[in-house]
Design an enzyme around this catalytic site. Structure first.
Site, short mmCIF file in Angstrom:
data_model
loop_
_atom_site.label_atom_id
_atom_site.label_comp_id
_atom_site.label_asym_id
_atom_site.label_seq_id
_atom_site.Cartn_x
_atom_site.Cartn_y
_atom_site.Cartn_z
N LYS A 142 0.45 2.49 4.90
CA LYS A 142 -0.24 2.23 6.16
C LYS A 142 -1.18 3.38 6.51
O LYS A 142 -2.13 3.21 7.27
CB LYS A 142 0.75 2.06 7.31
CG LYS A 142 1.92 1.14 7.04
CD LYS A 142 1.57 -0.31 7.15
CE LYS A 142 2.82 -1.17 7.10
NZ LYS A 142 2.52 -2.61 7.11
N GLN A 200 3.34 1.64 12.22
CA GLN A 200 2.03 1.27 12.74
C GLN A 200 1.40 2.38 13.60
O GLN A 200 0.25 2.26 14.01
CB GLN A 200 2.15 -0.01 13.56
CG GLN A 200 2.59 -1.23 12.78
CD GLN A 200 1.54 -1.68 11.76
OE1 GLN A 200 0.35 -1.50 11.96
NE2 GLN A 200 2.00 -2.28 10.68
N ASP A 234 10.48 3.42 14.75
CA ASP A 234 9.72 2.86 13.64
C ASP A 234 8.26 3.23 13.85
O ASP A 234 7.59 2.68 14.71
CB ASP A 234 9.91 1.34 13.61
CG ASP A 234 9.02 0.64 12.58
OD1 ASP A 234 8.18 1.31 11.95
OD2 ASP A 234 9.16 -0.59 12.43
#
Length: 417
Positions: free
Chosen positions: A237, A214, A211
């Site tokens: 993001k 971030q 993932d």
């Protein structure tokens, strides 16, 4: 596009942050009579003019559906859309655009993989996730485990907020089928050693998903160097538009996986007797795709790469360092997550103050942060809290804004304690 200057020929590049801020129209406004200090970048970063202009130009000059239009606008739209896919391929260093799938975001990308790998799972198989995962990298695996009889096993974290490598090693075994792990924690800012854990997992034939939601705003991942089978991230993001994300997958695995949705672009031929699927990547892209959003994401990648990653990382490191220095100016403030390798994310609590009150009162001062469990309830349980306040910094934030955050916290503390 902002200028990138250097102090001298040997020093690290230095960003002109004020010039960068002028690229982001939203940052010039006031909130509650105060200049906006936007420190909620971990939830969603703001958008530069370059992204807004690219999407506006698409709608004004080339909007059409892609791939099958027998006219000029269709050709223009298709060229822009597939050009964006190549930009993402280059950004991730994937081998082919066949391995780049458009999704609605990281969450959908993980769901595509979880459902696609479900046929490989049986009762007693194990799926490893870390204790610091976002719900989006826990719940899809739980749903698949319930259907297949597999088990979701959490890898522990240390009190400092680092991945417990001893826990990982002890849990990795011949029953492990999938490792799904975040590259960077959205709560702690921790940068996980994904390359090394993937290397260990591969020795047992374990499939790996990362993932990267971030991670991509702060550094550029190389999927071939990481050795992962799947990598997912969200555009918004990364200073791009909402509503679009990316799933990278190794082509041979994507070929074997069943489609996630049916209809439109993902088909080759349909009859009432049998339907066959389109080639990669279209096999996983049912319906009209997010064309303008893909164009916007490509522009966001071009913008970030134009700034220069070393300069960005240096600027963000300085923001986090200054924030850490100021913690002692707020009595009772405790940082949640003190990993040695972090992106500029600071989750915290303050004795005697509720996180939601902190967020509301900071907003009255024009300062935007996030509060709550951050879609990471298991991690909140680990730390024995119901939620935290979180300030997450981006390349357009300034040291002055960091100081305003702490001045705001001091003001709240005087008011409520």
């Amino acid at each position: 596009m902002s200028d990138l200057s250097t102090a001298n020929t040997t020093a690290s590049p230095v960003l002109d942050v004020e010039a960068i801020r002028r690229d982001f129209p939203i940052l010039s406004q006031e909130i509650n009579g105060k200049p906006l200090v936007y420190l909620d970048n971990g939830a969603s970063a703001q958008k530069p003019e370059m992204v807004l202009d690219a999407m506006d130009r698409y709608y004004r000059e080339m909007h059409s559906n892609v791939h099958r239009g027998a006219h000029t606008l269709g050709d223009r739209a298709t060229t822009a859309f597939e050009g964006a896919r190549e930009t993402v391929r280059s950004f991730l260093n994937a081998q082919s655009t066949r391995e780049i799938i458009w999704t609605r975001g990281t969450t959908e990308a993980i769901n595509v993989v979880a459902n696609g790998l479900a046929p490989r799972l049986k009762e007693g198989d194990e799926i490893l996730v870390s204790h610091m995962e976002h719900h989006a990298n826990i719940v899809p695996w739980q749903m698949v485990a319930e259907r297949t009889g597999a088990k979701v096993i959490p890898i522990q974290v240390t009190p400092e907020g680092e991945l417990d490598l001893e826990s990982f090693t002890s849990l990795l075994n011949e029953r492990t089928r999938i490792l799904a792990i975040t590259h960077v924690s959205n709560v702690l800012g921790t940068i996980n050693p994904v390359r090394s854990v993937i290397e260990q997992a591969k020795k047992l034939g374990v499939l790996t998903l990362v993932d990267g939601a971030q991670a991509v705003p702060h550094f550029r991942p190389d999927v071939q160097e990481l050795g992962c089978d799947f990598y997912a991230f969200s555009s918004h993001k990364l200073f791009g538009p909402t509503g679009i994300g990316v799933l990278y997958g190794r082509a041979e695995l994507l070929e074997e996986m069943p489609p996630y949705q049916g209809g439109g672009e993902m088909i080759e031929r349909v009859s009432f007797e049998r339907t066959t699927w389109n080639i990669l990547p279209y096999k996983f892209e049912a319906g009209t795709p997010p064309i303008a959003e893909a164009v916007g994401l490509a522009a966001a990648i071009d913008y970030v790469e134009g700034l220069g990653r070393p300069a960005m990382e240096a600027a963000e490191s300085a923001l986090l360092q200054r924030a850490n220095e100021l913690v002692e100016t707020v009595p009772g403030m405790e940082i949640i997550g003190t990993a040695r390798q972090k992106v500029p994310v600071m989750s915290f609590k303050i004795a005697g103050l509720h996180a939601s009150d902190i967020g509301t009162l900071l907003d009255q001062q024009g300062i935007a942060i996030r509060t709550g469990n951050h879609c990471a309830m298991p991690l909140m349980d680990f730390y024995g809290v119901t939620g935290t306040a979180r300030a997450s910094f981006a390349v357009y934030n300034t040291l002055e804004e960091v100081e305003k955050l702490f001045q705001g916290l001091q003001k709240i503390q005087r008011l409520l304690t």
